[in-house]
Motif scaffolding. Structure first.
Motif, PDB file in Angstrom:
ATOM      1  N   LEU A  94      40.221  10.163  68.785  1.00  0.00           N
ATOM      2  CA  LEU A  94      39.670   8.845  69.129  1.00  0.00           C
ATOM      3  C   LEU A  94      38.179   8.954  69.438  1.00  0.00           C
ATOM      4  CD1 LEU A  94      40.121   5.794  69.889  1.00  0.00           C
ATOM      5  CD2 LEU A  94      40.243   6.600  72.251  1.00  0.00           C
ATOM      6  N   LEU A  95      37.825   9.922  70.288  1.00  0.00           N
ATOM      7  CA  LEU A  95      36.425  10.039  70.685  1.00  0.00           C
ATOM      8  C   LEU A  95      35.540  10.431  69.510  1.00  0.00           C
ATOM      9  CD1 LEU A  95      36.603  11.532  74.296  1.00  0.00           C
ATOM     10  CD2 LEU A  95      36.628   9.167  73.525  1.00  0.00           C
ATOM     11  N   GLY A  96      36.087  11.230  68.605  1.00  0.00           N
ATOM     12  CA  GLY A  96      35.329  11.584  67.403  1.00  0.00           C
ATOM     13  C   GLY A  96      34.970  10.338  66.594  1.00  0.00           C
ATOM     14  N   GLU A  97      35.949   9.456  66.427  1.00  0.00           N
ATOM     15  CA  GLU A  97      35.709   8.211  65.694  1.00  0.00           C
ATOM     16  C   GLU A  97      34.754   7.303  66.454  1.00  0.00           C
ATOM     17  OE1 GLU A  97      36.988   7.065  62.626  1.00  0.00           O
ATOM     18  OE2 GLU A  97      37.426   9.207  62.503  1.00  0.00           O
ATOM     19  N   LEU A  98      35.056   7.100  67.732  1.00  0.00           N
ATOM     20  CA  LEU A  98      34.290   6.152  68.538  1.00  0.00           C
ATOM     21  C   LEU A  98      32.831   6.561  68.689  1.00  0.00           C
ATOM     22  CD1 LEU A  98      36.222   4.986  71.732  1.00  0.00           C
ATOM     23  CD2 LEU A  98      35.350   3.593  69.849  1.00  0.00           C
ATOM     24  N   GLU A  99      32.617   7.841  68.958  1.00  0.00           N
ATOM     25  CA  GLU A  99      31.251   8.254  69.254  1.00  0.00           C
ATOM     26  C   GLU A  99      30.330   8.026  68.061  1.00  0.00           C
ATOM     27  OE1 GLU A  99      30.799  11.970  71.296  1.00  0.00           O
ATOM     28  OE2 GLU A  99      28.747  11.437  71.860  1.00  0.00           O
TER      29      GLU A  99
END
Ligand SMILES: [Zn+2]
Ligand SMILES: [Zn+2]
Length: 206
Positions: free
Chosen positions: A75-80
């Motif tokens: 998730l954080l990979g996508e969001l960031e």
């Protein structure tokens, strides 16, 4: 109104085979990243391009990427990367890590359709109109106003929204700040996370 395929939408993520079979499709269980086979303490339903306006889905970008279930790292990979690219204005409220079940962006023109109280919408709009100067973490222009929870505990505190000092951040540092706040939460099951669209809006939690 065809959506993007899983491979087009999330080229960097590996999905579990079992979550993609005919039964999963039939029962509309969203595809899960491979890590969710062993990780149970943190997951999020990521629906990047869809906004829910009082229960009604409104697609903000075509082709819309499909709904997926992701572990925190995915998730954080996508969001960031998504957040660092967004050049609009964001007022982002730090979520209550122990209590939040959704974290989502609503564009300013959709505040009332999304069910925000008029006085809350007005307070947020006024903050979005203020000039932000430069980022507190570097010299780039700030596009984010990050509001720590100690300054605004919940959205009913209209007076606090108006006066909160907040942190002015550039897109890269804003993205980093949001990801850090998710990282600080040890357990979560987020039912809805999307990404910003349009020219300005707010990241809210419930
Ligand atoms: Zn994952
Ligand atoms: Zn910065």
């Amino acid at each position: 109104m065809g959506g993007a395929t899983l491979e087009q939408a999330y080229p960097g993520i590996a999905f579990r085979g079992r979550s993609r079979n005919w039964w999963a499709r039939l029962t509309r269980v969203p595809p899960e990243c491979v890590h969710l086979e062993h990780e149970f303490s943190w997951m999020a339903t990521y629906v990047p391009d869809t906004l829910y306006l009082q229960g009604k889905a409104s697609v903000q970008r075509q082709p819309a990427r499909p709904e997926v279930s992701l572990c925190r790292a995915c998730l954080l990979g996508e969001l960031e990367s998504e957040l660092a690219r967004y050049r609009g204005r964001i007022l982002a409220f730090e979520p209550d890590g122990g209590a939040f079940s959704q974290y989502f962006f609503v564009g300013a023109p959709d505040f009332s359709a999304a069910g925000l109280k008029p006085e809350v919408a007005e307070a947020i709009e006024r903050r979005l109109d203020q000039s932000l100067g430069t980022c507190q973490g570097c010299d780039h222009p700030a596009h984010w106003m990050w509001i720590p929870r100690v300054q605004v505990e919940n959205l009913d505190e209209v007076g606090d929204i108006a006066t909160a000092k907040g942190q002015a951040l550039c897109p890269a540092h804003g993205a980093q700040q949001l990801c850090e706040s998710f990282t600080a939460v040890s357990e979560a099951n987020l039912l809805y996370v999307n990404v910003p669209y349009g020219e300005a809006g707010a990241y809210l939690w419930i």
